[in-house]
Design an enzyme around this catalytic site. Structure first.
Site, mmCIF file in Angstrom:
data_model
loop_
_atom_site.group_PDB
_atom_site.id
_atom_site.type_symbol
_atom_site.label_atom_id
_atom_site.label_comp_id
_atom_site.label_asym_id
_atom_site.label_seq_id
_atom_site.Cartn_x
_atom_site.Cartn_y
_atom_site.Cartn_z
ATOM 1 N N LYS A 255 24.488 -15.310 45.476
ATOM 2 C CA LYS A 255 24.319 -15.090 43.975
ATOM 3 C C LYS A 255 25.323 -15.532 43.046
ATOM 4 O O LYS A 255 24.814 -16.276 42.307
ATOM 5 C CB LYS A 255 24.385 -13.078 43.529
ATOM 6 C CG LYS A 255 23.032 -13.160 44.307
ATOM 7 C CD LYS A 255 23.234 -11.591 43.917
ATOM 8 C CE LYS A 255 24.515 -10.360 44.793
ATOM 9 N NZ LYS A 255 24.614 -10.354 46.537
ATOM 10 N N HIS B 113 24.673 -3.624 42.113
ATOM 11 C CA HIS B 113 25.522 -4.379 42.495
ATOM 12 C C HIS B 113 24.962 -5.924 42.116
ATOM 13 O O HIS B 113 22.938 -6.418 42.661
ATOM 14 C CB HIS B 113 25.075 -4.857 44.185
ATOM 15 C CG HIS B 113 25.902 -5.380 44.871
ATOM 16 N ND1 HIS B 113 27.403 -5.724 45.290
ATOM 17 C CD2 HIS B 113 25.295 -6.555 46.384
ATOM 18 C CE1 HIS B 113 27.596 -7.282 45.668
ATOM 19 N NE2 HIS B 113 26.117 -7.431 46.432
ATOM 20 N N ASP C 271 29.118 -9.355 40.941
ATOM 21 C CA ASP C 271 29.125 -8.028 42.097
ATOM 22 C C ASP C 271 28.935 -6.683 41.396
ATOM 23 O O ASP C 271 28.120 -6.305 41.604
ATOM 24 C CB ASP C 271 30.878 -7.972 42.170
ATOM 25 C CG ASP C 271 30.933 -6.803 43.111
ATOM 26 O OD1 ASP C 271 30.455 -7.106 44.230
ATOM 27 O OD2 ASP C 271 32.704 -6.080 43.265
#
EC number: 2.7.11.-
Length: 303
Positions: free
Chosen positions: A159, A138, A177
């Site tokens: 992020k 992730h 992702d």
């Protein structure tokens, strides 16, 4: 363990199928291709028979010059090892005898018009990537001025927003992702997407955006070598280090050590700018330059 079928190789390199059309489901499990020169001469001690076999002009011309009896013997001794397939380069002709043995043994015989020197490195790279050990994590993967960076942190830490700012500054998204990491050598990790998330970036309050459609094709690239692992964390008072040069830290992915940096977040802090600074500083270190060492030399020169 990952495998590649002969059919995938045919599709990827637009190869002509001369024999073994019903055997294209056969699998390739070894990286790097192989030229069976010594094997056709009768030496089999180190025959890499599990690799794709490349037949260039040297191999084919050698077979052409043999008598029919000797040629049948040489080819017969090689095909009995059942390599995944043979690839003839430069569009060479006169392969009737090869077709015969490949059909009998169920080995695909393929042909390309490209030169051997071009085909071999291209296939080596393709097989190395497709057969590489891989893991999905992730995070977000970006390419900053040619430097591959993995952005990690807890969900909602920012992020994707940081990646978006970097894209607007001219850098590139690789994956959001889910980042697929591939180990293509003992020292090299490549970051890429899983196909489904290609070009997409998820921004809170905005939703999904397609960075290529929104910012142009230069905003995205398929893969990048990972050289920095940056973790975005929440701000902690008195937790930041202000030393001239921090002790190097690393994160391991599939036994490959990647330099690790922690960037703490606070309203108003230019996180994207800090990521750019980290990337540029890493590059300078590869060139042998250390800002801390340079600074200390200046201080010492004044004494």
């Amino acid at each position: 363990m990952n495998t590649v079928t002969v059919q995938q190789l045919v599709d990827r390199f637009s190869l002509e199928v001369l024999a073994g059309k019903d055997q294209l489901h056969r699998t390739i499990a070894k990286t790097r291709v192989y030229r069976p020169g010594l094997e056709f001469a009768g030496y089999y001690d180190f025959f890499s028979h599990a690799h794709v076999q490349i037949l260039g002009r040297k191999e084919i011309n050698y077979l052409h010059k043999l008598t029919e009896e000797e040629r049948n013997l040489r080819i017969g001794n090689v095909v009995k090892y059942h390599p995944p397939c043979f690839v003839v380069t430069r569009g060479q002709e006169g392969l009737k005898y090869l077709k015969k043995y490949c059909e009998e043994e169920g080995i695909p015989l393929l042909r390309t018009g490209e030169a051997t020197s071009k085909v071999m490195p291209m296939m080596d790279i393709y097989l190395a990537k497709e057969l590489a050990e891989e893991a999905a994590i992730h995070g977000v993967c970006v390419n900053v001025s040619g430097i591959g960076i993995l952005l990690r942190g807890k969900s909602g830490v920012g992020k994707s927003e940081t990646a978006h700012t970097l894209i607007r500054r001219g850098h590139r998204l690789v994956a959001d992702d889910i980042v697929v990491l591939k180990k293509i050598s003992p020292e090299t990790i490549i970051g890429t997407h899983n196909g489904k998330t290609k070009e997409f970036l998820a921004l809170r309050s905005i939703g999904l955006i397609n960075v290529s459609r929104l910012y142009g094709r230069k905003a995205f690239q398929d893969e990048t070598r990972i050289v920095l692992d940056i973790e975005l964390t929440k701000w902690q008072e008195n937790a930041l280090n202000n030393e001239l040069e921090l002790e190097p830290k690393y994160t391991e992915y599939m036994d490959v050590k990647i330099p690790h940096i922690e960037i703490q977040l606070q309203p108003g802090r230019d996180v994207a700018g800090l990521v750019e600074a980290a990337a540029n500083n890493w590059y300078l270190r590869q060139q042998g330059y250390s800002a801390a060492e340079d600074f200390m030399k200046r201080l010492q020169s004044e004494d």
